[in-house]
Design a protein around this motif. Structure first.
Motif, short mmCIF file in Angstrom:
data_model
loop_
_atom_site.label_atom_id
_atom_site.label_comp_id
_atom_site.label_asym_id
_atom_site.label_seq_id
_atom_site.Cartn_x
_atom_site.Cartn_y
_atom_site.Cartn_z
N ASP A 199 44.54 53.92 46.46
CA ASP A 199 44.27 54.56 45.16
C ASP A 199 44.08 53.49 44.10
OD1 ASP A 199 44.49 57.08 46.27
OD2 ASP A 199 46.60 57.30 45.73
N ARG A 200 43.25 53.79 43.16
CA ARG A 200 42.98 52.86 42.07
C ARG A 200 43.91 53.16 40.89
NH1 ARG A 200 36.41 52.27 42.01
NH2 ARG A 200 36.24 51.70 44.21
N PRO A 201 44.63 52.13 40.40
CA PRO A 201 45.48 52.36 39.23
C PRO A 201 44.63 52.67 38.00
CG PRO A 201 45.68 50.08 40.02
CD PRO A 201 44.72 50.79 40.93
N LYS A 202 45.19 53.36 37.03
CA LYS A 202 44.46 53.75 35.82
C LYS A 202 43.95 52.53 35.06
CE LYS A 202 46.44 58.22 34.80
NZ LYS A 202 47.12 59.05 33.81
N ASN A 203 44.70 51.45 35.07
CA ASN A 203 44.33 50.27 34.29
C ASN A 203 43.59 49.22 35.13
OD1 ASN A 203 46.55 49.54 35.80
ND2 ASN A 203 47.61 48.51 34.14
N LEU A 204 42.97 49.65 36.24
CA LEU A 204 42.22 48.73 37.10
C LEU A 204 40.96 48.26 36.39
CD1 LEU A 204 42.00 47.45 39.96
CD2 LEU A 204 40.58 49.42 40.58
#
Length: 81
Positions: free
Chosen positions: A13-18
């Protein structure tokens, strides 16, 4: 010599702040996260070997992007989870 196909890894999963994601030689990922280009609070973390930025308090994006990319080009750790 084995003829078995290489294992396919699923992108985590991609973090929101990626901000940027690099794939490593071993198939893991190096994530650059943080507030963005003009912040000194960005950092990179390798999801394979666990290595990360050396100076998270000084991590402007233009400084850590090459470090994260170089780490990804050399890291052979494979995803474990």
């Amino acid at each position: 010599m084995s003829t078995a196909p290489l294992a396919a890894f699923t992108e985590p999963d991609r973090p929101k702040n990626l901000l940027i994601r690099f794939i490593t030689v071993g198939g893991s990922y190096v994530d650059v996260t943080g507030p963005g280009e003009h912040s000194k609070e960005n950092r990179w973390d390798c999801r394979g070997c666990g290595d990360s930025s050396d100076r998270p308090e000084e991590d402007y994006l233009f400084r850590i992007r090459p470090d994260a990319n170089n780490h990804a080009a050399a890291c052979r750790a494979i995803p474990l989870g």
